[in-house]
Design an enzyme around this catalytic site. Structure first.
Site, PDB file in Angstrom:
ATOM      1  N   ASP A 121      61.062  29.224  15.815  1.00 54.76           N
ATOM      2  CA  ASP A 121      61.131  28.613  17.151  1.00 54.76           C
ATOM      3  C   ASP A 121      62.603  28.252  17.353  1.00 54.76           C
ATOM      4  O   ASP A 121      63.469  28.715  16.593  1.00 54.76           O
ATOM      5  CB  ASP A 121      60.169  27.412  17.274  1.00 54.76           C
ATOM      6  CG  ASP A 121      60.573  26.218  16.420  1.00 54.76           C
ATOM      7  OD1 ASP A 121      61.556  26.328  15.657  1.00 54.76           O
ATOM      8  OD2 ASP A 121      59.903  25.173  16.514  1.00 54.76           O
ATOM      9  N   HIS A 122      62.903  27.432  18.359  1.00 58.08           N
ATOM     10  CA  HIS A 122      64.296  27.078  18.630  1.00 58.08           C
ATOM     11  C   HIS A 122      64.940  26.349  17.436  1.00 58.08           C
ATOM     12  O   HIS A 122      66.104  26.548  17.133  1.00 58.08           O
ATOM     13  CB  HIS A 122      64.401  26.230  19.905  1.00 58.08           C
ATOM     14  CG  HIS A 122      63.412  25.111  19.938  1.00 58.08           C
ATOM     15  ND1 HIS A 122      62.067  25.322  20.185  1.00 58.08           N
ATOM     16  CD2 HIS A 122      63.538  23.782  19.708  1.00 58.08           C
ATOM     17  CE1 HIS A 122      61.428  24.168  20.114  1.00 58.08           C
ATOM     18  NE2 HIS A 122      62.295  23.221  19.835  1.00 58.08           N
TER      19      HIS A 122
ATOM     20  N   CYS B   4      60.218  26.936  11.455  1.00 56.15           N
ATOM     21  CA  CYS B   4      60.315  25.923  12.517  1.00 56.15           C
ATOM     22  C   CYS B   4      61.030  24.717  11.900  1.00 56.15           C
ATOM     23  O   CYS B   4      61.563  24.816  10.792  1.00 56.15           O
ATOM     24  CB  CYS B   4      58.952  25.588  13.124  1.00 56.15           C
ATOM     25  SG  CYS B   4      57.778  24.778  12.024  1.00 56.15           S
TER      26      CYS B   4
ATOM     27  N   THR C 228      60.086  21.705  10.642  1.00 55.81           N
ATOM     28  CA  THR C 228      59.545  21.244   9.355  1.00 55.81           C
ATOM     29  C   THR C 228      58.831  22.357   8.591  1.00 55.81           C
ATOM     30  O   THR C 228      58.562  22.208   7.397  1.00 55.81           O
ATOM     31  CB  THR C 228      58.497  20.134   9.587  1.00 55.81           C
ATOM     32  OG1 THR C 228      57.477  20.682  10.446  1.00 55.81           O
ATOM     33  CG2 THR C 228      59.112  18.905  10.221  1.00 55.81           C
TER      34      THR C 228
ATOM     35  N   HIS D 208      50.350  33.618  -7.502  1.00 53.26           N
ATOM     36  CA  HIS D 208      48.985  33.078  -7.589  1.00 53.26           C
ATOM     37  C   HIS D 208      48.215  33.181  -6.275  1.00 53.26           C
ATOM     38  O   HIS D 208      47.003  33.340  -6.287  1.00 53.26           O
ATOM     39  CB  HIS D 208      49.016  31.593  -8.008  1.00 53.26           C
ATOM     40  CG  HIS D 208      49.401  31.391  -9.435  1.00 53.26           C
ATOM     41  ND1 HIS D 208      49.271  30.180 -10.075  1.00 53.26           N
ATOM     42  CD2 HIS D 208      49.928  32.247 -10.352  1.00 53.26           C
ATOM     43  CE1 HIS D 208      49.687  30.291 -11.334  1.00 53.26           C
ATOM     44  NE2 HIS D 208      50.103  31.532 -11.516  1.00 53.26           N
TER      45      HIS D 208
ATOM     46  N   ARG E  71      42.312  36.156 -12.370  1.00 53.25           N
ATOM     47  CA  ARG E  71      41.528  34.990 -11.911  1.00 53.25           C
ATOM     48  C   ARG E  71      41.931  34.551 -10.508  1.00 53.25           C
ATOM     49  O   ARG E  71      41.134  33.953  -9.776  1.00 53.25           O
ATOM     50  CB  ARG E  71      41.665  33.825 -12.898  1.00 53.25           C
ATOM     51  CG  ARG E  71      43.051  33.200 -12.944  1.00 53.25           C
ATOM     52  CD  ARG E  71      43.183  32.198 -14.073  1.00 53.25           C
ATOM     53  NE  ARG E  71      44.427  31.440 -14.005  1.00 53.25           N
ATOM     54  CZ  ARG E  71      45.608  31.889 -14.420  1.00 53.25           C
ATOM     55  NH1 ARG E  71      45.713  33.122 -14.906  1.00 53.25           N
ATOM     56  NH2 ARG E  71      46.688  31.134 -14.332  1.00 53.25           N
ATOM     57  N   HIS E  72      43.166  34.850 -10.136  1.00 52.04           N
ATOM     58  CA  HIS E  72      43.627  34.426  -8.813  1.00 52.04           C
ATOM     59  C   HIS E  72      42.916  35.193  -7.697  1.00 52.04           C
ATOM     60  O   HIS E  72      42.737  34.679  -6.597  1.00 52.04           O
ATOM     61  CB  HIS E  72      45.142  34.591  -8.694  1.00 52.04           C
ATOM     62  CG  HIS E  72      45.877  33.878  -9.781  1.00 52.04           C
ATOM     63  ND1 HIS E  72      45.819  32.503  -9.932  1.00 52.04           N
ATOM     64  CD2 HIS E  72      46.640  34.338 -10.794  1.00 52.04           C
ATOM     65  CE1 HIS E  72      46.527  32.161 -11.000  1.00 52.04           C
ATOM     66  NE2 HIS E  72      47.032  33.251 -11.533  1.00 52.04           N
TER      67      HIS E  72
HETATM   68  C1  RB5 Z   1      60.313  21.434  17.397  1.00 57.02           C
HETATM   69  O1  RB5 Z   1      60.982  20.321  17.890  1.00 57.02           O
HETATM   70  C2  RB5 Z   1      59.490  21.051  16.172  1.00 57.02           C
HETATM   71  O2  RB5 Z   1      58.419  20.271  16.538  1.00 57.02           O
HETATM   72  C3  RB5 Z   1      59.044  22.310  15.462  1.00 57.02           C
HETATM   73  O3  RB5 Z   1      60.166  23.059  15.112  1.00 57.02           O
HETATM   74  C4  RB5 Z   1      58.261  22.130  14.175  1.00 57.02           C
HETATM   75  O4  RB5 Z   1      58.941  21.289  13.293  1.00 57.02           O
HETATM   76  C5  RB5 Z   1      56.845  21.814  14.290  1.00 57.02           C
HETATM   77  O5  RB5 Z   1      56.100  21.712  13.307  1.00 57.02           O
END
Ligand code: RB5
Length: 149
Positions: free
Chosen positions: A8-9, A67, A69, A100, A134-135
């Protein structure tokens, strides 16, 4: 092998950094940029879906989603049947996600890790292979969960 990558951005800059790294260091792989193609704000589920569809329609390919996070991208990707997306912000998890879990999508958080570590995580993901055994049985159990109502 083909690699499909999108962000994403928040992950836009890291996406280009990783594409350059893969072009330089993983010459046997072909890298496809699934967008976005500008830094404008976008909705990550749209790019998760687009990239996961590419991976599902190209046997043995892998995907990378970025993204801020990594959480939103992994939530979205794991809603799609056949996708095993692993959010890995460390090298060890990335290797185990392949060995795994046979993860077919690597997810990264661009606001959590720097580009140097992100490059090493991608390298670890691409260099490791599923160990089977096993995996495989455990993956079959995960697959069963896709059919829950
Ligand atoms: C964008 O601001 C942010 O919410 C996105 O990149 C991400 O971290 C969402 O999980």
């Amino acid at each position: 092998m083909n690699i499909y990558i999108s962000s994403d951005h928040a992950g836009y800059e890291l996406k280009f950094n990783l594409i350059s790294m893969m072009i330089e260091k993983f010459k046997d792989y072909e890298v496809f940029d699934c967008g976005p193609y500008s830094e404008e704000s976008v909705d990550y589920p749209v790019f998760a879906e687009k990239t996961c569809e590419k991976v599902l329609s190209d046997v043995q390919s892998l995907g990378i989603l970025i993204c801020g996070t990594g959480i939103g991208m992994s939530m979205a990707a794991n809603k799609i049947k056949g996708i095993r997306a692993a959010l890995c912000n460390d090298i060890f998890s990335a290797s185990l996600a392949r060995k795994h879990n046979d993860a077919n999508i690597l997810v990264l958080g661009s606001r959590v890790i720097g580009s140097g570590l992100a490059q090493e995580i991608v390298a670890s993901f691409l260099q490791n292979k599923f160990e089977g055994g096993r995996h495989s049985e455990r993956l079959a159990l995960i697959k069963n969960l896709e059919n829950r109502n």
